[in-house]
Design a protein around this motif. Sequence first.
Motif, PDB file in Angstrom:
ATOM      1  N   PRO A   1      38.484  30.371  33.594  1.00  0.00           N
ATOM      2  CA  PRO A   1      39.167  30.963  35.529  1.00  0.00           C
ATOM      3  C   PRO A   1      40.106  30.119  35.606  1.00  0.00           C
ATOM      4  N   SER A   2      41.108  29.236  35.774  1.00  0.00           N
ATOM      5  CA  SER A   2      41.870  29.048  35.855  1.00  0.00           C
ATOM      6  C   SER A   2      43.147  29.668  35.675  1.00  0.00           C
ATOM      7  N   ALA A   3      42.629  30.718  34.172  1.00  0.00           N
ATOM      8  CA  ALA A   3      43.488  31.340  33.339  1.00  0.00           C
ATOM      9  C   ALA A   3      43.709  32.990  34.372  1.00  0.00           C
ATOM     10  N   TRP A   4      42.904  32.351  34.989  1.00  0.00           N
ATOM     11  CA  TRP A   4      42.498  34.497  35.153  1.00  0.00           C
ATOM     12  C   TRP A   4      42.525  34.068  36.851  1.00  0.00           C
TER      13      TRP A   4
ATOM     14  N   GLU B   1      46.572  45.771  50.155  1.00  0.00           N
ATOM     15  CA  GLU B   1      46.509  44.707  50.539  1.00  0.00           C
ATOM     16  C   GLU B   1      45.376  44.115  50.064  1.00  0.00           C
ATOM     17  N   TRP B   2      45.319  43.418  48.753  1.00  0.00           N
ATOM     18  CA  TRP B   2      43.814  43.126  47.986  1.00  0.00           C
ATOM     19  C   TRP B   2      44.821  41.881  48.283  1.00  0.00           C
ATOM     20  N   ASP B   3      44.150  40.154  47.858  1.00  0.00           N
ATOM     21  CA  ASP B   3      44.880  39.034  47.873  1.00  0.00           C
ATOM     22  C   ASP B   3      44.400  38.533  46.520  1.00  0.00           C
ATOM     23  N   GLU B   4      44.855  37.283  46.588  1.00  0.00           N
ATOM     24  CA  GLU B   4      44.730  36.770  45.534  1.00  0.00           C
ATOM     25  C   GLU B   4      43.092  36.944  45.377  1.00  0.00           C
ATOM     26  N   ASP B   5      42.141  35.986  46.399  1.00  0.00           N
ATOM     27  CA  ASP B   5      40.495  35.918  45.985  1.00  0.00           C
ATOM     28  C   ASP B   5      40.095  37.470  45.591  1.00  0.00           C
ATOM     29  N   LYS B   6      40.636  38.677  46.044  1.00  0.00           N
ATOM     30  CA  LYS B   6      40.013  39.674  46.755  1.00  0.00           C
ATOM     31  C   LYS B   6      40.121  40.391  44.624  1.00  0.00           C
ATOM     32  N   THR B   7      41.266  39.989  44.441  1.00  0.00           N
ATOM     33  CA  THR B   7      41.565  40.300  42.879  1.00  0.00           C
ATOM     34  C   THR B   7      40.622  39.306  41.582  1.00  0.00           C
ATOM     35  N   TYR B   8      40.627  38.156  41.896  1.00  0.00           N
ATOM     36  CA  TYR B   8      40.175  37.258  41.343  1.00  0.00           C
ATOM     37  C   TYR B   8      37.898  37.941  41.348  1.00  0.00           C
ATOM     38  N   ALA B   9      37.415  38.001  42.779  1.00  0.00           N
ATOM     39  CA  ALA B   9      36.554  38.056  42.148  1.00  0.00           C
ATOM     40  C   ALA B   9      36.170  39.586  41.412  1.00  0.00           C
TER      41      ALA B   9
ATOM     42  N   TYR C   1      46.150  35.172  36.953  1.00  0.00           N
ATOM     43  CA  TYR C   1      46.500  36.496  36.127  1.00  0.00           C
ATOM     44  C   TYR C   1      46.529  37.125  37.333  1.00  0.00           C
ATOM     45  N   ALA C   2      45.292  37.143  38.106  1.00  0.00           N
ATOM     46  CA  ALA C   2      44.657  37.901  39.763  1.00  0.00           C
ATOM     47  C   ALA C   2      46.394  37.435  40.663  1.00  0.00           C
ATOM     48  N   LYS C   3      46.911  36.517  40.475  1.00  0.00           N
ATOM     49  CA  LYS C   3      47.981  35.507  40.911  1.00  0.00           C
ATOM     50  C   LYS C   3      49.350  36.910  40.578  1.00  0.00           C
ATOM     51  N   LYS C   4      48.967  37.423  39.833  1.00  0.00           N
ATOM     52  CA  LYS C   4      50.477  37.803  38.781  1.00  0.00           C
ATOM     53  C   LYS C   4      50.166  39.533  39.128  1.00  0.00           C
TER      54      LYS C   4
ATOM     55  N   PRO D   1      33.263  39.602  32.608  1.00  0.00           N
ATOM     56  CA  PRO D   1      32.761  38.335  33.539  1.00  0.00           C
ATOM     57  C   PRO D   1      33.175  36.811  32.557  1.00  0.00           C
ATOM     58  N   LYS D   2      32.397  37.587  31.320  1.00  0.00           N
ATOM     59  CA  LYS D   2      32.103  36.137  30.285  1.00  0.00           C
ATOM     60  C   LYS D   2      33.805  35.801  29.672  1.00  0.00           C
ATOM     61  N   LYS D   3      34.558  36.480  30.221  1.00  0.00           N
ATOM     62  CA  LYS D   3      36.343  35.696  29.782  1.00  0.00           C
ATOM     63  C   LYS D   3      36.604  34.704  30.964  1.00  0.00           C
TER      64      LYS D   3
END
Length: 147
Positions: free
Chosen positions: A127-130, A105-113, A133-136, A120-122
């Motif tokens: 941020p846009s690349a990550w 049930e995870w969405d992109e926002d939760k995955t990105y968080a 990645y969250a979307k993938k 954290p540093k990466k």
Amino acid sequence: MELEYIEFEGCHFGVLDILPKSLAQQVITQDLATELAQAYATHFGKAASELGKKATKISDITTLPPMLARENRLLILDDYCWRTDSGGVLYNLGCVFCDLAECREWDEDKTYAFLKVLYPKKVRANPSAWQDYAKKLVEKTQALAKG
């Protein structure tokens, strides 16, 4: 090779450190991936004894490319899933092992968080690349949930 065990918002993860200095130029075999999945299952009490000994490549279920590609001799870990006798599915996407029931049930926002907590540093550096990645990760999880 050991997993770091993480709980995030009630979900359980096993994360393999893939820093180039620690695992560069290694290939993780299906047998080793299964050992890691069993370690994950045992750590979180997810019926490791029921874990199928044979992993299924997620690429055999979905048409999405693997999360860690064979580029420049970096670590490769194919995406696999393991079905338990009780019907559960454990899987890995790249270096992160998880339980499909917890993540479907995870969405992109939760995955990105989650990625911001994990790397954290990466994530701050790009941020846009990550977010991509969250979307993938969400696409692969959803494709596996349907398969």
